[in-house]
Design an enzyme around this catalytic site. Sequence first.
Site, short mmCIF file in Angstrom:
data_model
loop_
_atom_site.label_atom_id
_atom_site.label_comp_id
_atom_site.label_asym_id
_atom_site.label_seq_id
_atom_site.Cartn_x
_atom_site.Cartn_y
_atom_site.Cartn_z
N TYR A 59 -76.07 -60.30 -12.71
CA TYR A 59 -76.55 -61.69 -12.86
C TYR A 59 -75.52 -62.70 -12.38
CZ TYR A 59 -80.67 -59.93 -15.16
OH TYR A 59 -81.85 -59.27 -15.39
N ASN A 97 -89.84 -67.30 -12.33
CA ASN A 97 -88.55 -67.34 -11.64
C ASN A 97 -87.46 -67.87 -12.57
OD1 ASN A 97 -90.04 -66.54 -9.44
ND2 ASN A 97 -90.18 -68.60 -8.56
N ILE A 98 -86.28 -67.34 -12.40
CA ILE A 98 -85.12 -67.79 -13.20
C ILE A 98 -84.22 -68.72 -12.39
CG2 ILE A 98 -85.19 -65.78 -14.72
CD1 ILE A 98 -82.93 -64.52 -13.12
N HIS A 114 -89.55 -66.40 -18.06
CA HIS A 114 -88.59 -65.29 -18.00
C HIS A 114 -87.16 -65.77 -18.12
CE1 HIS A 114 -91.67 -62.55 -15.70
NE2 HIS A 114 -91.94 -62.68 -16.99
N CYS A 141 -68.59 -66.91 -27.99
CA CYS A 141 -69.68 -67.88 -28.08
C CYS A 141 -69.12 -69.23 -28.53
CB CYS A 141 -70.74 -67.41 -29.08
SG CYS A 141 -72.00 -68.68 -29.39
N THR A 182 -96.66 -64.47 -6.31
CA THR A 182 -96.41 -63.40 -7.28
C THR A 182 -97.33 -62.22 -6.96
OG1 THR A 182 -96.32 -62.81 -9.63
CG2 THR A 182 -98.01 -64.40 -8.99
N GLU A 209 -99.61 -62.12 0.79
CA GLU A 209 -100.64 -61.07 0.94
C GLU A 209 -101.43 -61.01 -0.37
OE1 GLU A 209 -97.83 -58.07 1.77
OE2 GLU A 209 -97.28 -57.76 -0.32
N1 APR Z 1 -94.76 -67.07 0.66
C1 APR Z 1 -95.68 -66.67 -0.26
N2 APR Z 1 -95.64 -65.48 -0.88
C2 APR Z 1 -94.63 -64.66 -0.56
C3 APR Z 1 -93.63 -64.99 0.40
C4 APR Z 1 -93.73 -66.26 1.01
N3 APR Z 1 -92.84 -66.67 1.92
N4 APR Z 1 -92.77 -63.94 0.50
C5 APR Z 1 -93.20 -63.00 -0.35
N5 APR Z 1 -94.32 -63.41 -0.98
C6 APR Z 1 -95.12 -62.71 -2.00
C7 APR Z 1 -95.13 -61.21 -1.83
O1 APR Z 1 -96.19 -60.81 -0.98
C8 APR Z 1 -95.37 -60.75 -3.27
O2 APR Z 1 -96.76 -60.65 -3.55
O3 APR Z 1 -94.50 -62.96 -3.25
C9 APR Z 1 -94.77 -61.86 -4.13
C10 APR Z 1 -93.47 -61.48 -4.82
O4 APR Z 1 -93.77 -60.45 -5.71
P1 APR Z 1 -92.58 -59.80 -6.57
O5 APR Z 1 -91.43 -59.50 -5.69
O6 APR Z 1 -93.19 -58.71 -7.38
O7 APR Z 1 -92.09 -60.99 -7.52
P2 APR Z 1 -92.81 -61.53 -8.83
O8 APR Z 1 -94.30 -61.34 -8.75
O9 APR Z 1 -92.29 -62.89 -9.08
O10 APR Z 1 -92.23 -60.53 -9.96
C11 APR Z 1 -92.60 -60.80 -11.30
O11 APR Z 1 -91.11 -59.06 -12.04
O12 APR Z 1 -89.10 -58.03 -11.76
C12 APR Z 1 -89.78 -58.91 -12.56
O13 APR Z 1 -88.85 -60.60 -13.86
C13 APR Z 1 -89.12 -60.25 -12.55
O14 APR Z 1 -90.17 -62.43 -12.63
C14 APR Z 1 -90.17 -61.18 -11.96
C15 APR Z 1 -91.46 -60.42 -12.20
#
Ligand code: APR
Length: 239
Positions: A59, A97-98, A114, A141, A182, A209
């Site tokens: 982190y 997102n963090i 998160h 702390c 996402t 996608e």
């Molecule tokens: N524009 C739009 N979408 C995009 C882009 C972009 N430029 N680049 C990637 N993506 C899409 C991908 O196709 C995918 O569907 O963003 C999504 C990212 O998915 P993940 O990598 O799984 O991220 P997320 O869905 O935020 O993960 C959820 O999982 O690991 C945990 O805590 C973590 O908050 C996170 C959670």
Amino acid sequence: MALSSGTGSIVVLTGAGISKESGLSTFRDADGIWATVRIEDVATPEAFMRDPERVHAFYNQRRRGMLDPSIRPNPAHLALARLERAWPDPVVIVTQNIDNLHEQAGSTNLIHMHGELEKSLCAYCHARRVNRGDLAVGDICPDCGQLGGMRPDVVWFGEMPLEMPRIHAALARCALFISIGTSGNVYPAAGFVQLANEAGAETVELNLEPSLGVSFFDTSIQGRASEIVPEFIEGLLAG
Ligand code: APR
């Protein structure tokens, strides 16, 4: 309904994809974070008990990356901040997102379900503080003075996401639910679209996608967030 009447509250769910074009990695793309490190090694309470130095290093590196001045909001973040200012009814962003890019873009009605990389949490007294430096096992702390309990204020797998009652209340009354960047892999966020549908909201997915939950959405638009999000928001505001 929001799209036609230009009114009604809006819930926006964002994931790592909205921050990709700002220079931050996603998790499950081919070049994503989980392609290089295992969740079990860095993102669970058990990992922190087993090897806190390794978790802190993971982190600390992501925090330094996020705070690099080159990492800035992109047009998708900025369009959402504009939506919050211009829309006549409440707009809340629920982000997985963090990072701090929604704040930097000017969004204020924001829920980090998160957690936040820019905050620390004491495992003993549960005090949260803004923290932009590295965290370490030897940190004391500043609130309770105990040693060894300082951790990033980030929700790990197996832990309860934050502000769920507030999120459910917003979903229950929204007229429009927009999911951006996402993959629909992780619950409870991946189930929010179904709660929005139950509330009678219009549901829209904006993603590079189709996500795993694409079939639950009324509308799904593929493309890069920095392009399709501003376009969608401008269309919404134009009525
Ligand atoms: N524009 C739009 N979408 C995009 C882009 C972009 N430029 N680049 C990637 N993506 C899409 C991908 O196709 C995918 O569907 O963003 C999504 C990212 O998915 P993940 O990598 O799984 O991220 P997320 O869905 O935020 O993960 C959820 O999982 O690991 C945990 O805590 C973590 O908050 C996170 C959670």
